[in-house]
Design a protein around this motif. Structure first.
Motif, PDB file in Angstrom:
ATOM      1  N   ALA A  32     -69.603 -45.074  25.306  1.00 58.90           N
ATOM      2  CA  ALA A  32     -70.632 -46.265  25.408  1.00 58.90           C
ATOM      3  C   ALA A  32     -72.028 -46.088  25.033  1.00 58.90           C
ATOM      4  CB  ALA A  32     -70.481 -46.717  26.920  1.00 58.90           C
ATOM      5  N   PHE A  33     -72.447 -44.746  25.327  1.00 59.84           N
ATOM      6  CA  PHE A  33     -73.832 -44.085  24.995  1.00 59.84           C
ATOM      7  C   PHE A  33     -74.032 -44.335  23.557  1.00 59.84           C
ATOM      8  CE2 PHE A  33     -76.925 -40.700  23.951  1.00 59.84           C
ATOM      9  CZ  PHE A  33     -77.970 -41.334  24.837  1.00 59.84           C
ATOM     10  N   LEU A  34     -73.156 -43.899  22.589  1.00 57.70           N
ATOM     11  CA  LEU A  34     -73.021 -43.659  21.253  1.00 57.70           C
ATOM     12  C   LEU A  34     -73.060 -45.155  20.756  1.00 57.70           C
ATOM     13  CD1 LEU A  34     -70.835 -40.689  20.357  1.00 57.70           C
ATOM     14  CD2 LEU A  34     -73.156 -40.780  20.067  1.00 57.70           C
ATOM     15  N   ARG A  35     -72.570 -46.045  21.403  1.00 63.25           N
ATOM     16  CA  ARG A  35     -72.411 -47.296  21.049  1.00 63.25           C
ATOM     17  C   ARG A  35     -73.885 -47.917  21.243  1.00 63.25           C
ATOM     18  NH1 ARG A  35     -67.046 -47.313  22.874  1.00 63.25           N
ATOM     19  NH2 ARG A  35     -67.627 -48.033  24.736  1.00 63.25           N
ATOM     20  N   ALA A  36     -74.262 -47.667  22.419  1.00 63.93           N
ATOM     21  CA  ALA A  36     -75.766 -48.185  22.733  1.00 63.93           C
ATOM     22  C   ALA A  36     -76.819 -47.640  21.711  1.00 63.93           C
ATOM     23  CB  ALA A  36     -76.180 -47.632  24.094  1.00 63.93           C
ATOM     24  N   LEU A  37     -76.696 -46.411  20.912  1.00 64.49           N
ATOM     25  CA  LEU A  37     -77.632 -45.659  20.214  1.00 64.49           C
ATOM     26  C   LEU A  37     -77.610 -46.511  18.963  1.00 64.49           C
ATOM     27  CD1 LEU A  37     -77.306 -42.019  20.882  1.00 64.49           C
ATOM     28  CD2 LEU A  37     -78.975 -43.561  21.658  1.00 64.49           C
ATOM     29  N   GLY A  38     -76.148 -47.001  18.763  1.00 63.63           N
ATOM     30  CA  GLY A  38     -76.045 -47.877  17.213  1.00 63.63           C
ATOM     31  C   GLY A  38     -76.607 -49.166  17.378  1.00 63.63           C
ATOM     32  N   ARG A  61     -77.161 -34.558  16.158  1.00 61.53           N
ATOM     33  CA  ARG A  61     -78.336 -33.834  16.718  1.00 61.53           C
ATOM     34  C   ARG A  61     -79.466 -34.990  17.014  1.00 61.53           C
ATOM     35  NH1 ARG A  61     -77.443 -30.393  12.412  1.00 61.53           N
ATOM     36  NH2 ARG A  61     -78.911 -31.716  10.836  1.00 61.53           N
ATOM     37  N   ILE A  62     -79.310 -36.024  16.535  1.00 65.42           N
ATOM     38  CA  ILE A  62     -80.185 -37.260  16.863  1.00 65.42           C
ATOM     39  C   ILE A  62     -80.122 -37.907  18.229  1.00 65.42           C
ATOM     40  CG2 ILE A  62     -81.002 -39.476  16.340  1.00 65.42           C
ATOM     41  CD1 ILE A  62     -81.056 -38.704  13.266  1.00 65.42           C
ATOM     42  N   ALA A  63     -78.843 -37.960  18.453  1.00 64.35           N
ATOM     43  CA  ALA A  63     -78.173 -38.648  19.477  1.00 64.35           C
ATOM     44  C   ALA A  63     -78.301 -37.420  20.970  1.00 64.35           C
ATOM     45  CB  ALA A  63     -76.625 -38.669  19.622  1.00 64.35           C
ATOM     46  N   ALA A  64     -78.170 -36.265  20.505  1.00 59.61           N
ATOM     47  CA  ALA A  64     -78.445 -35.293  21.522  1.00 59.61           C
ATOM     48  C   ALA A  64     -80.130 -35.503  21.916  1.00 59.61           C
ATOM     49  CB  ALA A  64     -78.136 -33.969  21.312  1.00 59.61           C
ATOM     50  N   ARG A  65     -80.915 -35.491  21.176  1.00 62.61           N
ATOM     51  CA  ARG A  65     -82.303 -35.953  21.532  1.00 62.61           C
ATOM     52  C   ARG A  65     -82.642 -36.851  22.219  1.00 62.61           C
ATOM     53  NH1 ARG A  65     -84.720 -35.798  15.690  1.00 62.61           N
ATOM     54  NH2 ARG A  65     -86.842 -36.383  16.925  1.00 62.61           N
ATOM     55  N   ALA A  66     -82.015 -37.965  21.819  1.00 64.80           N
ATOM     56  CA  ALA A  66     -82.036 -39.227  22.892  1.00 64.80           C
ATOM     57  C   ALA A  66     -81.529 -39.008  24.089  1.00 64.80           C
ATOM     58  CB  ALA A  66     -81.206 -40.385  21.871  1.00 64.80           C
ATOM     59  N   ARG A  67     -80.129 -38.479  24.167  1.00 71.88           N
ATOM     60  CA  ARG A  67     -79.610 -38.167  25.549  1.00 71.88           C
ATOM     61  C   ARG A  67     -80.609 -37.294  26.301  1.00 71.88           C
ATOM     62  NH1 ARG A  67     -76.042 -33.764  25.106  1.00 71.88           N
ATOM     63  NH2 ARG A  67     -78.227 -32.599  25.995  1.00 71.88           N
ATOM     64  N   ASP A  68     -81.228 -36.411  25.914  1.00 69.15           N
ATOM     65  CA  ASP A  68     -82.198 -35.413  26.699  1.00 69.15           C
ATOM     66  C   ASP A  68     -83.349 -36.287  27.318  1.00 69.15           C
ATOM     67  OD1 ASP A  68     -80.571 -33.278  26.000  1.00 69.15           O
ATOM     68  OD2 ASP A  68     -82.089 -32.361  24.477  1.00 69.15           O
ATOM     69  N   LEU A  69     -83.886 -37.268  26.475  1.00 75.92           N
ATOM     70  CA  LEU A  69     -84.861 -38.200  27.053  1.00 75.92           C
ATOM     71  C   LEU A  69     -84.122 -38.998  28.101  1.00 75.92           C
ATOM     72  CD1 LEU A  69     -86.526 -39.050  23.709  1.00 75.92           C
ATOM     73  CD2 LEU A  69     -87.583 -37.486  25.521  1.00 75.92           C
ATOM     74  N   VAL A  70     -83.194 -39.770  27.805  1.00 75.84           N
ATOM     75  CA  VAL A  70     -82.694 -40.551  28.978  1.00 75.84           C
ATOM     76  C   VAL A  70     -82.155 -39.743  30.231  1.00 75.84           C
ATOM     77  CG1 VAL A  70     -80.256 -41.836  29.274  1.00 75.84           C
ATOM     78  CG2 VAL A  70     -81.763 -41.994  27.037  1.00 75.84           C
ATOM     79  N   ASP A  71     -81.633 -38.402  29.973  1.00 77.16           N
ATOM     80  CA  ASP A  71     -81.459 -37.458  31.261  1.00 77.16           C
ATOM     81  C   ASP A  71     -82.760 -37.274  31.854  1.00 77.16           C
ATOM     82  OD1 ASP A  71     -78.811 -37.459  30.313  1.00 77.16           O
ATOM     83  OD2 ASP A  71     -79.000 -35.399  29.599  1.00 77.16           O
ATOM     84  N   GLU A  72     -83.712 -37.431  31.293  1.00 74.32           N
ATOM     85  CA  GLU A  72     -85.362 -37.192  31.864  1.00 74.32           C
ATOM     86  C   GLU A  72     -85.583 -38.362  32.646  1.00 74.32           C
ATOM     87  OE1 GLU A  72     -87.982 -35.719  29.074  1.00 74.32           O
ATOM     88  OE2 GLU A  72     -86.738 -33.991  28.965  1.00 74.32           O
ATOM     89  N   GLY A  73     -84.907 -39.681  32.443  1.00 74.05           N
ATOM     90  CA  GLY A  73     -85.164 -41.028  33.077  1.00 74.05           C
ATOM     91  C   GLY A  73     -85.663 -42.039  32.266  1.00 74.05           C
ATOM     92  N   MET A  74     -85.669 -41.587  30.962  1.00 69.62           N
ATOM     93  CA  MET A  74     -86.265 -42.794  30.130  1.00 69.62           C
ATOM     94  C   MET A  74     -85.145 -43.798  29.632  1.00 69.62           C
ATOM     95  SD  MET A  74     -88.597 -42.055  26.743  1.00 69.62           S
ATOM     96  CE  MET A  74     -89.408 -41.081  28.046  1.00 69.62           C
ATOM     97  N   ALA A  75     -85.489 -45.081  29.600  1.00 71.50           N
ATOM     98  CA  ALA A  75     -84.881 -46.124  29.235  1.00 71.50           C
ATOM     99  C   ALA A  75     -84.150 -45.684  27.646  1.00 71.50           C
ATOM    100  CB  ALA A  75     -85.244 -47.605  29.246  1.00 71.50           C
ATOM    101  N   ILE A  76     -82.885 -46.224  27.518  1.00 67.11           N
ATOM    102  CA  ILE A  76     -82.135 -45.870  26.475  1.00 67.11           C
ATOM    103  C   ILE A  76     -83.097 -46.300  25.034  1.00 67.11           C
ATOM    104  CG2 ILE A  76     -80.725 -47.780  26.109  1.00 67.11           C
ATOM    105  CD1 ILE A  76     -78.757 -45.546  25.006  1.00 67.11           C
ATOM    106  N   GLU A  77     -83.704 -47.476  24.927  1.00 66.57           N
ATOM    107  CA  GLU A  77     -84.448 -48.110  24.073  1.00 66.57           C
ATOM    108  C   GLU A  77     -85.805 -47.415  23.809  1.00 66.57           C
ATOM    109  OE1 GLU A  77     -83.434 -50.015  26.787  1.00 66.57           O
ATOM    110  OE2 GLU A  77     -81.704 -50.869  25.781  1.00 66.57           O
ATOM    111  N   ALA A  78     -86.354 -47.092  24.893  1.00 60.91           N
ATOM    112  CA  ALA A  78     -87.535 -46.198  24.751  1.00 60.91           C
ATOM    113  C   ALA A  78     -87.211 -44.650  24.125  1.00 60.91           C
ATOM    114  CB  ALA A  78     -88.304 -46.161  26.041  1.00 60.91           C
ATOM    115  N   ALA A  79     -86.287 -44.128  24.610  1.00 58.71           N
ATOM    116  CA  ALA A  79     -85.735 -42.953  24.085  1.00 58.71           C
ATOM    117  C   ALA A  79     -85.494 -43.035  22.582  1.00 58.71           C
ATOM    118  CB  ALA A  79     -84.346 -42.245  24.760  1.00 58.71           C
ATOM    119  N   CYS A  80     -84.871 -44.086  22.244  1.00 63.20           N
ATOM    120  CA  CYS A  80     -84.704 -44.286  20.650  1.00 63.20           C
ATOM    121  C   CYS A  80     -85.865 -44.347  20.047  1.00 63.20           C
ATOM    122  CB  CYS A  80     -83.644 -45.400  20.368  1.00 63.20           C
ATOM    123  SG  CYS A  80     -82.019 -45.183  20.986  1.00 63.20           S
TER     124      CYS A  80
END
Length: 112
Positions: A32-38, A61-80
């Motif tokens: 679901a996270f990967l679908r959200a990145l798409g 690698r790009i998805a992992a960078r976004a995941r790290d930001l989301v793990d820090e509490g950022m919204a997925i759209e902001a992380a992207c």
């Protein structure tokens, strides 16, 4: 396909080698996270003949960078958006350095 063609694909960062499930497992997230990145247009997986999403190492690698930001509490759209802006800044800096090198080489030439 010959053996050397297959080996070349394994070394290709852009070859869509990973299924959604395997990709999610590799970066420690969910499909679901990967679908959200798409949906956020950070990455666009290629589709197999059967319509299944396939991801490359570069995309992971790009998805992992976004995941790290989301793990820090950022919204997925902001992380992207941050990942996109970071990549744009890195590219602009690379071009700037390239232009500086060209300008420096030109200034070293004798007038004439």
């Amino acid at each position: 396909m010959t053996g050397s063609d297959a080996a070349g694909r394994l070394d290709d960062d852009d070859f869509p080698a990973y299924t959604m499930g395997r990709a999610a497992e590799l970066i420690g997230t969910t499909p679901a996270f990967l679908r959200a990145l798409g949906e956020a247009r950070l990455i666009e997986p290629l589709r197999s003949v059967g319509g299944h999403r396939r991801y490359s190492r570069y995309q992971l690698r790009i998805a992992a960078r976004a995941r790290d930001l989301v793990d820090e509490g950022m919204a997925i759209e902001a992380a992207c958006k941050i990942v996109i802006l970071q990549d744009q800044l890195a590219e602009a800096q690379r071009i700037n350095e390239e232009m500086r090198g060209t300008a420096s080489q030109e200034s070293d030439l004798p007038p004439g």
